[in-house]
Write a protein that holds these residues in place. Structure first.
Motif, mmCIF file in Angstrom:
data_model
loop_
_atom_site.group_PDB
_atom_site.id
_atom_site.type_symbol
_atom_site.label_atom_id
_atom_site.label_comp_id
_atom_site.label_asym_id
_atom_site.label_seq_id
_atom_site.Cartn_x
_atom_site.Cartn_y
_atom_site.Cartn_z
ATOM 1 N N ILE A 209 41.199 41.816 43.346
ATOM 2 C CA ILE A 209 40.032 42.654 43.847
ATOM 3 C C ILE A 209 39.203 43.370 42.930
ATOM 4 O O ILE A 209 37.880 43.633 43.258
ATOM 5 C CB ILE A 209 40.681 43.612 44.841
ATOM 6 C CG1 ILE A 209 41.230 43.098 45.980
ATOM 7 C CG2 ILE A 209 39.622 44.741 45.323
ATOM 8 C CD1 ILE A 209 41.999 43.898 47.018
ATOM 9 N N SER A 210 39.826 43.602 41.748
ATOM 10 C CA SER A 210 38.961 44.281 40.684
ATOM 11 C C SER A 210 37.814 43.543 40.120
ATOM 12 O O SER A 210 36.963 44.030 39.517
ATOM 13 C CB SER A 210 39.985 44.836 39.520
ATOM 14 O OG SER A 210 40.480 43.494 39.148
ATOM 15 N N GLY A 211 37.891 42.074 40.315
ATOM 16 C CA GLY A 211 36.736 41.176 40.035
ATOM 17 C C GLY A 211 35.451 41.647 40.831
ATOM 18 O O GLY A 211 34.129 41.386 39.967
ATOM 19 N N PHE A 212 35.478 42.304 42.011
ATOM 20 C CA PHE A 212 34.394 42.518 42.529
ATOM 21 C C PHE A 212 33.565 43.637 41.615
ATOM 22 O O PHE A 212 32.352 44.146 41.848
ATOM 23 C CB PHE A 212 34.608 42.943 43.906
ATOM 24 C CG PHE A 212 34.976 41.664 44.976
ATOM 25 C CD1 PHE A 212 33.944 40.944 45.443
ATOM 26 C CD2 PHE A 212 36.319 41.864 45.218
ATOM 27 C CE1 PHE A 212 34.211 40.151 46.091
ATOM 28 C CE2 PHE A 212 36.659 40.644 46.247
ATOM 29 C CZ PHE A 212 35.413 39.768 46.668
ATOM 30 N N LEU A 213 34.358 44.343 40.978
ATOM 31 C CA LEU A 213 33.808 45.850 40.323
ATOM 32 C C LEU A 213 33.796 45.597 39.007
ATOM 33 O O LEU A 213 33.338 46.442 38.303
ATOM 34 C CB LEU A 213 35.023 46.936 40.797
ATOM 35 C CG LEU A 213 35.067 47.255 42.254
ATOM 36 C CD1 LEU A 213 36.442 47.956 42.461
ATOM 37 C CD2 LEU A 213 33.770 47.323 43.036
ATOM 38 N N ASP A 214 34.237 44.357 38.482
ATOM 39 C CA ASP A 214 34.204 44.335 36.924
ATOM 40 C C ASP A 214 34.985 45.230 36.146
ATOM 41 O O ASP A 214 34.381 45.782 35.391
ATOM 42 C CB ASP A 214 32.565 44.103 36.389
ATOM 43 C CG ASP A 214 31.996 42.885 36.972
ATOM 44 O OD1 ASP A 214 32.471 42.056 36.978
ATOM 45 O OD2 ASP A 214 30.683 42.957 37.423
ATOM 46 N N SER A 215 35.898 45.529 36.846
ATOM 47 C CA SER A 215 36.843 46.640 36.032
ATOM 48 C C SER A 215 38.371 46.054 35.761
ATOM 49 O O SER A 215 38.823 45.043 36.501
ATOM 50 C CB SER A 215 37.036 47.939 37.000
ATOM 51 O OG SER A 215 37.719 47.530 38.322
ATOM 52 N N ILE A 216 38.926 46.687 34.850
ATOM 53 C CA ILE A 216 40.383 46.511 34.632
ATOM 54 C C ILE A 216 41.232 47.505 35.330
ATOM 55 O O ILE A 216 41.448 48.577 35.013
ATOM 56 C CB ILE A 216 40.779 46.421 33.265
ATOM 57 C CG1 ILE A 216 39.761 45.370 32.432
ATOM 58 C CG2 ILE A 216 42.248 46.118 32.705
ATOM 59 C CD1 ILE A 216 40.123 45.496 30.707
ATOM 60 N N GLY A 217 41.908 46.865 36.395
ATOM 61 C CA GLY A 217 42.500 47.963 37.480
ATOM 62 C C GLY A 217 41.200 48.250 38.688
ATOM 63 O O GLY A 217 40.200 48.028 38.564
ATOM 64 N N LEU A 218 41.959 48.912 39.595
ATOM 65 C CA LEU A 218 41.128 49.168 40.862
ATOM 66 C C LEU A 218 41.105 50.708 40.988
ATOM 67 O O LEU A 218 41.875 51.214 41.081
ATOM 68 C CB LEU A 218 41.767 48.464 42.269
ATOM 69 C CG LEU A 218 41.147 48.294 43.441
ATOM 70 C CD1 LEU A 218 39.772 47.524 42.987
ATOM 71 C CD2 LEU A 218 41.824 47.820 44.332
ATOM 72 N N TYR A 219 39.726 51.124 40.939
ATOM 73 C CA TYR A 219 39.333 52.748 40.850
ATOM 74 C C TYR A 219 38.655 53.238 42.386
ATOM 75 O O TYR A 219 38.430 54.300 42.388
ATOM 76 C CB TYR A 219 38.733 53.191 39.635
ATOM 77 C CG TYR A 219 39.462 52.558 38.368
ATOM 78 C CD1 TYR A 219 40.622 53.427 38.170
ATOM 79 C CD2 TYR A 219 38.946 51.760 37.866
ATOM 80 C CE1 TYR A 219 41.335 53.028 36.900
ATOM 81 C CE2 TYR A 219 39.965 51.272 36.500
ATOM 82 C CZ TYR A 219 40.894 51.959 36.155
ATOM 83 O OH TYR A 219 41.557 51.578 35.156
ATOM 84 N N LYS A 220 38.228 52.178 43.038
ATOM 85 C CA LYS A 220 37.438 52.486 44.175
ATOM 86 C C LYS A 220 38.113 51.679 45.330
ATOM 87 O O LYS A 220 38.575 50.656 45.185
ATOM 88 C CB LYS A 220 36.104 51.747 43.976
ATOM 89 C CG LYS A 220 35.220 52.444 43.006
ATOM 90 C CD LYS A 220 33.751 52.030 42.869
ATOM 91 C CE LYS A 220 33.192 52.714 41.940
ATOM 92 N NZ LYS A 220 31.589 52.394 41.583
ATOM 93 N N PHE A 221 37.787 52.037 46.418
ATOM 94 C CA PHE A 221 38.506 51.589 47.544
ATOM 95 C C PHE A 221 37.515 50.149 48.035
ATOM 96 O O PHE A 221 36.182 50.383 48.217
ATOM 97 C CB PHE A 221 38.419 52.478 49.075
ATOM 98 C CG PHE A 221 39.382 53.442 48.893
ATOM 99 C CD1 PHE A 221 40.767 53.242 49.108
ATOM 100 C CD2 PHE A 221 39.163 54.759 48.572
ATOM 101 C CE1 PHE A 221 41.665 54.315 49.162
ATOM 102 C CE2 PHE A 221 40.129 55.941 48.694
ATOM 103 C CZ PHE A 221 41.187 55.454 48.745
ATOM 104 N N PRO A 222 38.314 49.163 48.093
ATOM 105 C CA PRO A 222 37.442 47.957 48.263
ATOM 106 C C PRO A 222 36.858 47.854 49.798
ATOM 107 O O PRO A 222 37.582 48.330 50.713
ATOM 108 C CB PRO A 222 38.440 46.653 47.950
ATOM 109 C CG PRO A 222 39.729 47.080 48.382
ATOM 110 C CD PRO A 222 39.532 48.824 47.886
ATOM 111 N N SER A 223 36.269 46.953 50.215
ATOM 112 C CA SER A 223 35.473 46.908 51.472
ATOM 113 C C SER A 223 36.457 45.927 52.256
ATOM 114 O O SER A 223 37.375 45.153 51.502
ATOM 115 C CB SER A 223 34.171 46.186 51.583
ATOM 116 O OG SER A 223 34.081 45.096 51.096
ATOM 117 N N ASP A 224 36.336 45.698 53.637
ATOM 118 C CA ASP A 224 37.328 44.912 54.295
ATOM 119 C C ASP A 224 37.015 43.435 53.837
ATOM 120 O O ASP A 224 37.887 42.493 53.879
ATOM 121 C CB ASP A 224 37.078 45.172 55.797
ATOM 122 C CG ASP A 224 37.514 46.373 56.287
ATOM 123 O OD1 ASP A 224 38.560 46.983 55.648
ATOM 124 O OD2 ASP A 224 37.239 46.846 57.270
#
Length: 407
Positions: free
Chosen positions: A279-294
């Motif tokens: 999922i972090s690929g959507f945000l270009d981040s290492i780790g997930l810091y935001k709530f992803p969309s459905d």
């Protein structure tokens, strides 16, 4: 002197335990009283860690550069020279040819063959094609013991990735004629010309391989395409419909690119779940810091099913083997189905079985998506990966020139 041997392993084997058994437990004869050396990525990582922590360089390259700031090929050459200077009685060589071009491979093979006349060579390899020609005794390490191998045939695996790729998150603009267009691009550093008058176009959906020897400028071209090289502002380049230097930001370029390098495994040391890594690929981040969309979660779950990892999606990314970590990072790079996917030395360190699995996924992306692929490697995987076009950099005194090779 003991007989030179090769030990053929898979990525599922515990290489650190194998090395300990060789050095301390008489696995290949009693080496405890002999002076040994390790020619391996493991040894390089230890030297790089020392550089980072203490700022002193035990091993330097021919250009007097640190290991941390050198290419993988330069690191290997420097380490072997460092080892030879120590006059060891045995050398353990591990995945000796990764990151080396054809000429460098031959040079190191000749060096090791010469050393083998006076020094015991123990080779560890996970690719059958890399067996050193002067070694005739080959073992497989199983349950803490060496078993003599009578054949090196590797059975072809059945098709693994059956599920279809998910639809694009944001459909690619198919009206763009060229994703990348380099027009007479020349890059110099001081008086040194790296690449000279490069003309190259990558169109949507094409599968390219970029080849060339160490130091020929492959990394330079990649950093121009990704927007990371400031030299790009002086060039006639069009990236994803934007003329370079027309006010575009680096992030406007990067959002069009999915990127994977075998070097990335060094940086992903967090204990995030497999699902969150994708999922972090959507945000270009290492780790997930935001709530992803459905919708983002749905696409990530489709990729997990493609990888046959849906049932283990909550497990730590670190739980996976290096081979399976790469599959997850490819899915991470592809969740947005970007216009361009760059694979930089993607099969380094993979065993034969994992290389086959990795290639199946890349070939699936090439045939089932509109994403163009740029595969960068010193070494051909001609039996596995099937690029449509090959662009080769050839070093000359006035800088490397490029040519198109017909596949």
């Amino acid at each position: 002197m003991e007989t030179h041997i090769a030990i053929y392993i898979s990525n599922n084997d515990d290489k650190h335990k194998l090395l300990e058994s060789i050095q301390t437990k008489a696995l290949v004869g009693n080496l405890t009283n002999l002076k040994g050396a390790l020619f391996s990525e493991i040894a390089l990582n230890k030297f790089i860690l020392e550089e980072t922590r203490h700022g002193h360089f035990d091993v330097t390259t021919q250009t007097k550069n640190s290991l941390k700031n050198s290419s993988q090929g330069e690191r290997k050459k420097a380490l072997l020279n460092h080892i030879i200077a120590k006059n060891p009685e045995y050398i353990i060589v591990d995945n000796v040819f990764d990151s080396l071009d054809v000429n460098a491979q031959q040079t190191i093979q000749n060096t090791l063959e010469h050393l083998s006349k006076s020094t015991l060579i123990i080779q560890i390899t996970n690719r059958k094609r890399d067996l050193l020609p002067f070694i005739n005794t080959i073992y497989h390490w199983k349950e803490g013991k060496l078993e003599l191998l009578n054949t090196m045939d590797v059975s072809k695996q059945k098709k693994i990735f059956i599920e279809d790729l998910p639809p694009p998150y944001n459909p690619i603009d198919t009206n763009v004629e060229n994703l990348v267009k380099l027009n007479n691009v020349t890059v110099t550093y001081g008086e040194r010309v790296i690449v000279n008058a490069i003309c190259w176009e990558i169109k949507p959906g094409e599968f390219w391989q970029l080849i060339g020897p160490n130091g020929s400028g492959k990394s330079t071209l990649i950093t121009l395409i990704t927007g990371d090289n400031p030299k790009g502002y002086l060039q006639d380049m069009v990236l994803f419909g934007m003329q370079k230097g027309s006010g575009e930001s680096v992030w406007e370029i990067k959002r069009n690119i999915g990127y994977f390098s075998s070097e990335m495994l060094r940086g992903f040391m967090r204990s995030d779940s497999i699902e969150n890594m994708i999922i972090s690929g959507f945000l270009d981040s290492i780790g997930l810091y935001k709530f992803p969309s459905d919708r983002q979660i749905l696409i990530a779950h489709q990729w997990l099913r493609i990888l046959n990892m849906y049932e283990i999606k909550d497990k730590s990314f670190q739980f996976l083997s290096d081979g399976h970590k790469r599959l997850v990072l490819i899915a991470r790079a592809m969740v947005k189905q970007p216009p361009l996917l760059i694979l930089d030395e993607p099969t380094n360190g993979l065993d034969d079985a994992d290389a086959e699995i990795f290639a199946e996924l890349v070939n699936k992306i090439a045939t089932e998506s509109t994403t163009a692929i740029l595969y960068v490697s010193h070494r051909n995987e001609e039996k596995l990966l099937k690029p449509d076009f090959i662009y080769e950099l050839e070093p000359e005194q006035t800088g490397s020139v490029g040519k198109l090779i017909t596949v």
